[in-house]
Design an enzyme around this catalytic site. Structure first.
Site, PDB file in Angstrom:
ATOM      1  N   PHE A 167    -148.176 -49.331  45.514  1.00 18.66           N
ATOM      2  CA  PHE A 167    -149.179 -49.110  47.302  1.00 18.66           C
ATOM      3  C   PHE A 167    -147.886 -48.912  47.518  1.00 18.66           C
ATOM      4  O   PHE A 167    -146.741 -49.164  46.932  1.00 18.66           O
ATOM      5  CB  PHE A 167    -149.839 -50.277  48.062  1.00 18.66           C
ATOM      6  CG  PHE A 167    -149.802 -50.888  47.376  1.00 18.66           C
ATOM      7  CD1 PHE A 167    -148.197 -52.205  47.164  1.00 18.66           C
ATOM      8  CD2 PHE A 167    -150.403 -51.445  46.524  1.00 18.66           C
ATOM      9  CE1 PHE A 167    -148.569 -53.481  46.899  1.00 18.66           C
ATOM     10  CE2 PHE A 167    -149.973 -52.458  45.592  1.00 18.66           C
ATOM     11  CZ  PHE A 167    -149.318 -53.958  45.851  1.00 18.66           C
ATOM     12  N   SER A 168    -147.331 -48.626  49.547  1.00 22.41           N
ATOM     13  CA  SER A 168    -146.008 -48.447  49.599  1.00 22.41           C
ATOM     14  C   SER A 168    -145.029 -49.165  49.726  1.00 22.41           C
ATOM     15  O   SER A 168    -143.619 -49.975  49.053  1.00 22.41           O
ATOM     16  CB  SER A 168    -145.603 -47.037  50.987  1.00 22.41           C
ATOM     17  OG  SER A 168    -146.079 -46.221  50.090  1.00 22.41           O
ATOM     18  N   SER A 169    -145.634 -50.710  49.938  1.00 22.44           N
ATOM     19  CA  SER A 169    -144.933 -51.886  50.655  1.00 22.44           C
ATOM     20  C   SER A 169    -145.424 -53.279  50.404  1.00 22.44           C
ATOM     21  O   SER A 169    -146.742 -53.869  49.640  1.00 22.44           O
ATOM     22  CB  SER A 169    -144.966 -51.884  52.346  1.00 22.44           C
ATOM     23  OG  SER A 169    -144.820 -53.251  52.874  1.00 22.44           O
TER      24      SER A 169
END
Length: 391
Positions: free
Chosen positions: A10-12
């Site tokens: 996931f990115s964050s």
């Protein structure tokens, strides 16, 4: 039944506090159990890593997975399991599809859980209709990330403008010798960290080198960098960082993901740690040391990368110390000694002993002059020496 390698991304970092990791983990475990497969002991997780510019593929866990395929740790017939194809890449159709095909060509299948369960194999490469779904998935993932990037870019543009005009902080990030004071709503100096930074500049201005400073700072101050220890690289970074003067240089990412300056540096953004005079004295001392590098302007070790400490196994590095005349700034003498690199890095148990480089070099060259070319030549199986020994 196959070995399954679950890939989470996931990115964050904020998503780690939510449900993303738990959902991906539990859904993967349920799919593996339902299909009678075996979960691999290898773990591939890119938590808080973006796939929009391929950071996961170039430097993250996905890169390790691709390397594991090359090295044979991941074998043909095994499966890569992802929640959605955009977990692999959001770089755009061309880059994402090339990555997709690369994995399949290696004989590793790709299982996808959403929006519908699919298992793509090497045979899928020639399935024109079947490939439409991954192509659409890659396009939609890129399109969504592009929209977010545009919106975030506009927000940061406004923040940079406010920072330039009103000194409004862009965020709470700051150098390691500073911290954000929530009650005061501004950056403040860490007493110990700011003293360490000032000490680095004062000693540099006095002609002390970075390796000597590593030892001095290790003895006097707690490490203030993220690595948890003092190093030449960190001291070099501090000496080049104009944040010590209170400046902040806004930056943004270009299309390649590189950080580039945006506008002019912002003065008085951070609290100052040193004044301009000390900054320029330290920079001048650094330049003087570079100009006076070695007795003849240059130094080259004949044994670079070849000498290791027999006690601790670390490579030996040449540590240089110089004495300077205060008025002229010229060196009065130069000493070079071979130290264990582990000792220079303050590694526990590393050998603290050193020896004079020039004496070592002279001894080695003396021994080399006594060698003959025949001493270095490999003996063949039918050489007289072997024949004599056989007799």
């Amino acid at each position: 039944m196959a070995i399954v390698h679950s890939y989470l991304r996931f990115s964050s970092k904020k998503q780690e506090q939510g449900d993303s990791k738990r959902r991906q983990t539990s859904d993967a475990a349920e799919w593996i159990k339902r299909n009678g497969h075996t979960l691999s002991n290898l773990r591939f997780e890119d938590l808080g890593v973006s796939a929009f510019r391929g950071k996961n593929r170039h430097a993250g866990a996905l890169k390790r997975f691709l390397k594991a395929i090359e090295e044979g740790a991941v074998k043909p017939g095994e499966i890569l399991l992802v929640e959605n194809l955009d977990r692999l890449s959001r770089e755009g159709v061309a880059e994402a599809f090339a990555l997709f095909i690369e994995i399949l060509r290696a004989g590793v299948s790709i299982a996808v859980l959403t929006p519908t369960e699919r298992v793509y194999t090497k045979k899928s490469i020639n399935d024109l209709v079947g490939l439409m779904e991954p192509l659409m998935s890659f396009h939609l993932g890129w399109e969504e990330s592009q929209k977010k990037s545009d919106r975030v870019g506009k927000v940061w543009q406004q923040k940079r403008k406010a920072a330039q005009e009103n000194r409004t902080p862009l965020n709470r990030r700051c150098p390691s010798w500073l911290e954000w004071d929530e009650t005061k709503g501004r950056f403040t100096k860490k007493p110990e960290g700011s003293r360490a930074v000032r000490y680095i500049f004062e000693r540099t201005a006095e002609g002390v080198g970075q390796r000597a400073l590593v030892k001095e700072c290790s003895d006097r101050f707690e490490a203030i960098g993220t690595s948890g220890h003092w190093s030449s690289a960190f001291i070099q970074k501090v000496l080049n960082d104009r944040a010590v003067l209170g400046e902040f240089q806004p930056k943004s990412f270009d299309e390649e993901g590189n950080r580039i300056p945006q506008g002019k540096p912002i003065a008085d953004y951070y609290p100052r740690v040193i004044d301009d005079a000390l900054w320029y004295r330290a920079q001048a001392a650094k330049e003087t040391r570079l100009k006076h590098k070695g007795p003849n302007g240059d130094f080259f070790s004949l044994f670079s990368g070849l000498v290791f400490n027999a006690w601790d196994g670390h490579p030996c590095h040449v540590n240089t110390t110089r004495s300077y005349k205060k008025k002229s700034g010229k060196p009065t003498h130069v000493k070079r000694r071979l130290f264990s690199y582990g000792h220079l890095r303050r590694v526990e148990g590393a050998c603290p002993l050193s020896f004079d480089y020039y004496l070592f070099e002279a001894a080695c060259l003396t021994i080399l002059t006594e060698l003959k070319s025949s001493d270095l030549a490999a003996h063949s199986d039918d050489s007289p020496i072997l024949d004599k020994e056989a007799e």
